[in-house]
Design a protein around this motif. Structure first.
Motif, short mmCIF file in Angstrom:
data_model
loop_
_atom_site.label_atom_id
_atom_site.label_comp_id
_atom_site.label_asym_id
_atom_site.label_seq_id
_atom_site.Cartn_x
_atom_site.Cartn_y
_atom_site.Cartn_z
N PHE A 249 36.20 -22.95 -23.03
CA PHE A 249 35.75 -22.43 -21.74
C PHE A 249 35.49 -20.93 -21.82
N LYS A 250 36.43 -20.18 -22.41
CA LYS A 250 36.28 -18.73 -22.53
C LYS A 250 35.11 -18.40 -23.45
N HIS A 251 34.96 -19.13 -24.54
CA HIS A 251 33.85 -18.92 -25.47
C HIS A 251 32.51 -19.04 -24.74
N LYS A 252 32.38 -20.08 -23.93
CA LYS A 252 31.15 -20.30 -23.17
C LYS A 252 30.96 -19.22 -22.10
N LYS A 253 32.06 -18.83 -21.44
CA LYS A 253 31.99 -17.83 -20.37
C LYS A 253 31.52 -16.49 -20.92
N ILE A 254 31.95 -16.13 -22.11
CA ILE A 254 31.53 -14.87 -22.73
C ILE A 254 30.02 -14.84 -22.88
N LYS A 255 29.46 -15.93 -23.40
CA LYS A 255 28.00 -16.00 -23.58
C LYS A 255 27.28 -16.03 -22.23
N ASN A 256 27.81 -16.81 -21.30
CA ASN A 256 27.15 -16.95 -19.99
C ASN A 256 27.08 -15.64 -19.22
N LYS A 257 28.11 -14.78 -19.35
CA LYS A 257 28.07 -13.48 -18.66
C LYS A 257 26.89 -12.65 -19.14
N CYS A 258 26.65 -12.69 -20.44
CA CYS A 258 25.52 -11.93 -20.99
C CYS A 258 24.20 -12.52 -20.54
N THR A 259 24.10 -13.82 -20.52
CA THR A 259 22.87 -14.48 -20.10
C THR A 259 22.58 -14.24 -18.62
N ALA A 260 23.61 -14.29 -17.78
CA ALA A 260 23.44 -14.17 -16.34
C ALA A 260 23.07 -12.77 -15.89
N ALA A 261 23.49 -11.76 -16.65
CA ALA A 261 23.22 -10.38 -16.26
C ALA A 261 21.75 -10.03 -16.48
N SER A 262 21.22 -9.20 -15.60
CA SER A 262 19.86 -8.68 -15.80
C SER A 262 19.88 -7.62 -16.89
N ALA A 263 20.95 -6.85 -16.93
CA ALA A 263 21.15 -5.82 -17.95
C ALA A 263 22.64 -5.62 -18.14
N ILE A 264 23.01 -5.15 -19.30
CA ILE A 264 24.40 -4.83 -19.61
C ILE A 264 24.42 -3.41 -20.13
N ILE A 265 25.28 -2.60 -19.55
CA ILE A 265 25.42 -1.22 -20.01
C ILE A 265 26.76 -1.12 -20.74
N ALA A 266 26.69 -0.83 -22.05
CA ALA A 266 27.91 -0.57 -22.79
C ALA A 266 28.38 0.83 -22.41
N ILE A 267 29.59 0.89 -21.87
CA ILE A 267 30.18 2.15 -21.42
C ILE A 267 30.93 2.73 -22.61
N CYS A 268 30.45 3.87 -23.09
CA CYS A 268 31.05 4.47 -24.28
C CYS A 268 31.52 5.88 -23.95
#
Length: 191
Positions: free
Chosen positions: A83-102
């Motif tokens: 479930f967690k493995h799939k959720k990790i991928k789905n969060k990236c797919t669902a987002a329009s953009a992801i900002i890595a905060i560094c």
């Protein structure tokens, strides 16, 4: 400045999770505004430690695969969750953009590291408030997997990832109310 509007934006700011996002993309122009507002966060000695890596399009899929594969690699078999493995991928797919905060540590170490982390967090707060004011959803996540991001991104010396800010549009009819305990429970006055 309208003080009541500012108070409302601060108090109504919420985490809007990737599972709540719709298919309407967040524009690059809006992301540029977001980043410019982040850039005006305070920082001691003007170290301006915030750094951002914007992940969009096919790069989101590559990030999702990297994160889910890394989760698989570092998780003992008895603790692995499909479930967690799939959720990790789905969060990236669902987002329009992801900002890595560094955060880029000041090479001269003129200020304590916690101050640079706090300054980066204030830059993220500026982005979060900008999202709230523009009715764009966002969510800051700092999974243990951020420790491995140097295998995905090219970092400068002293730079590290503090988390991801997921961005996406959402349907406004969703209930995003929240509450806080009274401030008086958290304050001591000394006169």
């Amino acid at each position: 400045m309208n003080n009541e509007y500012l108070n409302r934006i601060i108090r109504e700011r919420r985490a809007i999770f990737p599972s709540q996002y719709n298919d309407k993309p967040v524009s690059k122009e809006f992301i540029r505004v977001l980043l410019e507002n982040a850039n005006w966060a305070p920082s001691h000695r003007l170290t301006e430690p915030w750094r951002f890596k914007i992940v969009m399009g096919e790069a989101k899929d590559r990030l999702g695969t990297f994160l889910s594969d890394t989760y698989t690699d570092i998780t003992p078999e008895e603790k692995f969750s499909p479930f967690k493995h799939k959720k990790i991928k789905n969060k990236c797919t669902a987002a329009s953009a992801i900002i890595a905060i560094c955060m880029q540590r000041d090479p001269k170490e003129r200020v304590p590291e916690w101050e640079e982390i706090a300054a980066t967090a204030m830059a993220v707060q500026n982005m979060w408030l900008t999202c709230a004011a523009n009715e764009v959803g966002c969510y800051w996540s700092s999974p243990a997997l951020i420790e491995y991001m140097n295998e995905f991104f090219d970092f400068e010396e002293g730079e590290r990832c503090l988390g991801f800010l997921y961005l996406g549009n959402y349907d406004k009819e969703e209930d995003i109310t929240s509450k806080r305990n009274p401030i008086d429970e958290k304050v001591a006055w000394y006169d």
